[in-house]
Design an enzyme around this catalytic site. Structure first.
Site, PDB file in Angstrom:
ATOM      1  N   LYS A  74     -89.794 -59.437 -61.739  1.00  0.00           N
ATOM      2  CA  LYS A  74     -89.456 -60.583 -62.418  1.00  0.00           C
ATOM      3  C   LYS A  74     -90.800 -61.070 -63.233  1.00  0.00           C
ATOM      4  CE  LYS A  74     -86.156 -61.482 -58.578  1.00  0.00           C
ATOM      5  NZ  LYS A  74     -85.675 -62.751 -57.732  1.00  0.00           N
ATOM      6  N   ASP A  83     -79.945 -61.745 -66.174  1.00  0.00           N
ATOM      7  CA  ASP A  83     -79.882 -62.979 -65.265  1.00  0.00           C
ATOM      8  C   ASP A  83     -79.674 -64.079 -66.388  1.00  0.00           C
ATOM      9  OD1 ASP A  83     -80.252 -64.596 -63.105  1.00  0.00           O
ATOM     10  OD2 ASP A  83     -82.118 -65.257 -63.859  1.00  0.00           O
ATOM     11  N   LYS A 122     -80.572 -63.647 -49.723  1.00  0.00           N
ATOM     12  CA  LYS A 122     -80.510 -65.249 -49.181  1.00  0.00           C
ATOM     13  C   LYS A 122     -79.497 -64.942 -47.895  1.00  0.00           C
ATOM     14  CE  LYS A 122     -81.060 -66.639 -53.748  1.00  0.00           C
ATOM     15  NZ  LYS A 122     -80.528 -67.383 -54.971  1.00  0.00           N
ATOM     16  N   GLU A 163     -85.601 -57.811 -64.178  1.00  0.00           N
ATOM     17  CA  GLU A 163     -84.907 -58.713 -64.498  1.00  0.00           C
ATOM     18  C   GLU A 163     -85.168 -59.131 -66.016  1.00  0.00           C
ATOM     19  OE1 GLU A 163     -84.297 -62.834 -62.173  1.00  0.00           O
ATOM     20  OE2 GLU A 163     -86.263 -62.757 -63.094  1.00  0.00           O
ATOM     21  N   ARG A 178     -69.556 -69.446 -25.410  1.00  0.00           N
ATOM     22  CA  ARG A 178     -70.081 -70.087 -26.698  1.00  0.00           C
ATOM     23  C   ARG A 178     -70.693 -69.091 -27.523  1.00  0.00           C
ATOM     24  NH1 ARG A 178     -68.397 -72.327 -30.195  1.00  0.00           N
ATOM     25  NH2 ARG A 178     -67.040 -72.953 -28.897  1.00  0.00           N
TER      26      ARG A 178
END
Lengths: 282, 282, 282, 282, 282, 282
Positions: free
Chosen positions: E163, E215, E131, E194, E98
């Protein structure tokens, strides 16, 4: 000492092995947020040991449990006497119960067994050995002190303790052995030599060890050995006796004037004492 | 099982606490590169347990020691019978000696104690408890199996075991308790209920637990409880007996037909057995 | 010693901080599977130390690198002399280069600095202190031995070393201090007392310490102190000198007959020596 | 940065190696519960570095020590000037003393050495290298910044730095090397090329690296290299100089207009500065 | 990369959470010593990823399993095509099954999803983001590369990415922001800004960032932004596009001439692909 | 459960992989000591899961961040609805942002996907499997419960689940298989048997397993199997259905009266949901 990184690692291991996947009983039966008080009590006469660990364990588990210790380590308790009172979420108290008790029962078991032997030993100072539960060295040595005995070596890096095996590796040439020691040993490290006969004792005295370990000697031989050492005055190595030490034999050792004896049984023959936890609504 | 990450962590801890700063005796007394054979032997009649750990420990220490196991875990040995033979650098063998023996003496102690109780128990299957040495859960449960008894819960995440404390948290409302369980418990998790009287037994039977724990009951009460359960046929919960289990009482339990009893003493009242290591030049 | 869990943890930390996210240069510039030989060489005259670590580091990184050590720790090398030859994947060799060199340069730096001081010290045995780089205790103490000096305490658990702070905690009552020691100290633990004047020396002699540390004394005062100790014969504490030890002062210490002096500068004033790695196609 | 998991692991290692088995001196000489104030002070002129670590270390040890920092990292202190004041149990303060000082002495040593070199460098920005003490990367890079210099690569995963070894792996075919880089490098990773002659410089310019490392060049060659780069305007790679950088040479580098130079000696040639701790009753 | 300490820690965690208390099924149903061969196969068309991990996992478990990899990472497989063949004790193979499949299914899932998007993207280079699944950063970034896309930042220590939040902390004063950066940033660390409008773009160009992140811009706005950047020639920052990137929009991006776009969905919208293991007697 | 040592290790790993070398953007752009409030919000309709982790993560990072949870795990949120509010140093909030969101997006993704399937399942209880992200077992099983489904086995030590592979190891001799189980299985461990036909079902019923897993059966076959089980009354094993479970098939399963079905897709086919963090000056 109870704050040593080694102790914290053992506590983490103990928590991992019991509550790694949570406590399914508490989670499925105790309403969220339910709070309780708990009292840890002796269930037989014992010497308490490990009470300061309760807070360490609760903290390591990451839970907010208030702990009030009611008995000082080394105190003699009777059945039903309190060791500590805890207050917190019922789920946390129940999840910790077994781990707390397992630590206290073992440590108090070692301290209680030690205290009994210390009582029988009279003027002989009892030392422990490295025959401790793997992972428990620091804790069991602490319990031995709490019980009233003294600690021998904590680990293999502290003292040179020469036995037959080491002499054999030099094919019996003690001179060669001590030459190697002299060239390599750290400045302050003490040297102890195990001897099993008066001949062996005589042989090692020439090298001025700090301690001699008189192993498995008869009362008569012990008497002669101590008498030989006393001739050496202030510079004489201190003597430790080991092997075959039953409670019955302490009278003879006291009579002979033995000052110090080591017993593996302090830790290898101790059993847990009975301690339990009672819960009451907060 | 002996390869579990939990066991490896305990072994690391055991090595750290003994040889973190090296073995000053071996380093200062054994010539570099000197090799030996060592034999680990029983020093009293015992059930051996932990022999496969010897290789795990040597490997964890990072040393090249050849291990030949001479006795299978669970075998009954007499005094002087060999458990394993080792071959390697003398320094490594001596540095490992105490750690190896401490593991074997405890595990064989638990297995030996368990075997004795299993012998007395007749047809009653003995179960252990979670009253194990902190850090040793996996190992002591293994020793119990080696000794011939069976394991109860390994940890708190496996089974719901309802005691008075859990019922108290619902102010005695057993219905409310089982509602919470039904809503939250994992699908396959078994449920066991502790009961102390026939009334309590009757009350919990309505909720069809998988097991009932008949705690601290007299022989007479036990007999009635088992008789009540047998009326339920195939769907009846299986019964476990606990509390107050002396060797003497097993005859009665056999007569009554008790199938299964749990005893904390398997682990809490076991003491080390005597095992030693003998070195000979390679 | 180089196999201690403490050393392995430092090696892991060193690898983590450098190659946790891989070696982007090697991965993007070296063809996969490309192999090389590498030679680690001295780039100035030095005492080599740490050669056995090369294999430990490569193994900890999980890479298959063949290591042939060409110089024994403690050997005096000249510029360009080889320390070791490695063979393996070029990516692995390049990724390990800086970590290997950083270890060797520091350890050889400490050994080289120590050897120089040992040469100046004549018959005075030099001891190190606990003033080592955090995380490097075991390794720097090893380098000190390789350089020809001896080790003082490895850690705080090994020896009682009494300074003014400890006496102050008893409000200057030395009697009270030694009472506490007598009641609590492990049986074999040696005691050393720091003294700064002949009066202080006289005061502590009554308690028969194993060692005295004569700190920051003038040549004249040292001479008197040693003379006082020699009156005590075999039972006299051994003397260690510390403080203000420049290379120039060793002549005086030899004349006075000082046997042993500790110097923090062995480790705190050592700088790296120059060692580099040369790559050639396999 | 001082809160990085890597720093915390080094602090744990430092505590383990010193107080794993407790501080036998403090335990046997300081009355339980005795409290003190301690002052950490400079013992020579220095640039302080590491003051925020004091609290991290005390916390990691698990002790309740109040820390008041008296000097900001980067501040220039004179002899006797305070760095921090601590208050807590005397046992804890004494057990932490050496570890605290060992960290502060090294970090302040690197910062002090860096500040001196930065002062000599005039308009040239000094960069460090990866030649840091294994285990200390994050901390020594921090000390370099505190001293006034700047950081080059933290670890091997951040930047492509092409040296001869990498070109050799392509048998000198620079085109083949840059093809591999183009296909595999992360989008944002900067590229730096080491060159040792004007011919090498010319060759790599075709591949538009972000930085060029002018290694071991004479003043004359450096001047020509910078002049060549200035012809390229905004798109020119930034130049870093390395190799053979003595304090004396900075005047020439300023004259030539070198903007940036890296020096391994920032960390490899730094020695500890003197810092001590004084205890007074609380 | 698959040998990174971070990957090994995740593998350990995966083994701990599944086989910490052993595999009760294998232990109770497979005869001791029984051996098998196992084949890991694709159960749907997929891009395989993680095959080299199989050996890492088996080794970390401490078991002797022979692994023969049958498909190279990045290869496109059809249903039933083999990925690897294993041979070893049946208990070990079943206990690992597994964990092995869970790793392969996720990594191949990410690689398969990435490959599909890369196919749709035409000439636009796709970048990933941070992410990723916590604990899986190194592995998922590897799977993205295997799938044919490129990596953006690995972690927060590698690149300055400005940012709105960062500008807000300077109350909108971009000048103040860049002053702080200039004073504190490591020499080689790239800067990306950004921007969400042409005005913002114009404002940051003055500070010569290495990259700009366009962006959430419309096609029209993107076109203008790229045209503005092209006026700056060689010194222009490279442009990355992000936000609102559906498969459908890639045609427009190709037409406009976007070179590079980042998509969180590479990792956040990937699902496992189907891979299974078949056992046959050895 | 979210406090399990396994979860804390994953959180540590997640922090290590992202901020091991600090957050260079925050350090170079946010003024020291600057504070902010942050709000974590849903960016699409979702079932929130993991909110109690926010505090665990901030604490593990060692930062003082005040967390106010605004949504209870399991709550259904719409776009823009708040999950939690944080207050602390802006540098800390920004450094934690991605790690917090990555945890919340995955856990809420699993809970949201589960809730949707539970809604479709009608009266069928859905179970998860061990097909979870390696390292995430405890967390994903928690998200499944939060989503409204139930947990099957947590790990391999809890239940005996017999499949074809196990029977094959006994060459198809089911009797031999169950003999081994009877001799070795822990007392309370439940047994489940996978069967793929009515013949197989009939064969295993003789051994009275606690559960049967009806794998990959047609509706018709399932109906017959359940009817056969219902003949056994109270002592019948409970039935679990698996394989080929699409949303569409649940109607049929409800009609047939299936009570319980396991679906790997709960975790293997879940994708992240959108959650973001907004910063505002404190």
């Amino acid at each position: 000492m109870l704050n040593s990184p080694l102790v914290r690692k053992l506590v983490q291991l103990a928590l991992e092995e019991d509550i790694l996947f949570g406590d399914v009983t508490s989670q499925c039966t105790i309403p969220e947020g339910h709070r309780s008080r708990a009292r840890i009590i002796a269930r037989e006469p014992l010497i308490v040991c490990g009470a300061p660990l309760i807070e360490v364990i609760a903290k390591e588990a990451g839970w907010d449990v208030a702990v009030e210790v009611k008995a000082k380590d080394g105190e003699e308790l009777v059945d039903q006497q309190p060791i500590a009172e805890l207050e917190g979420e019922t789920r946390h108290l129940l999840s910790l119960e077994r781990t707390l008790l397992n630590f206290l029962q073992r440590l108090s078991g070692v301290a209680t067994h030690t205290r009994k032997l210390v009582g029988e030993a009279g003027d002989v100072t009892i030392l422990d050995t490295r025959k401790t539960m793997p992972g428990w060295r620091v804790l069991e040595k602490y319990a031995v002190r709490v019980g009233g005995a003294q600690n021998h070596r904590m680990h293999l890096g502290e003292m040179i303790l020469i036995k037959n095996n080491h002499i054999d590796a030099h094919n019996g040439d003690v001179d060669s052995l001590f030459r190697q020691i002299k060239e390599t040993k750290p400045w302050y490290t003490p040297i102890e030599c195990e001897v099993r006969s008066l001949e062996e004792l005589e042989k090692v005295l020439a090298y001025k060890p700090d301690f001699v370990l008189l192993d498995n000697m008869s009362d008569e031989m012990l008497e002669k050995a101590l008498s030989r050492l006393s001739q050496l005055g202030d510079g004489a190595p201190r003597a430790e006796v080991s092997g075959n030490l039953t409670s019955e034999r302490f009278k003879a050792l006291n009579r002979i004037g033995v000052q110090c004896a080591s017993m593996g049984g302090l830790t290898t023959k101790a059993v847990n004492v009975d301690i339990s936890m009672r819960i009451a609504k907060a």
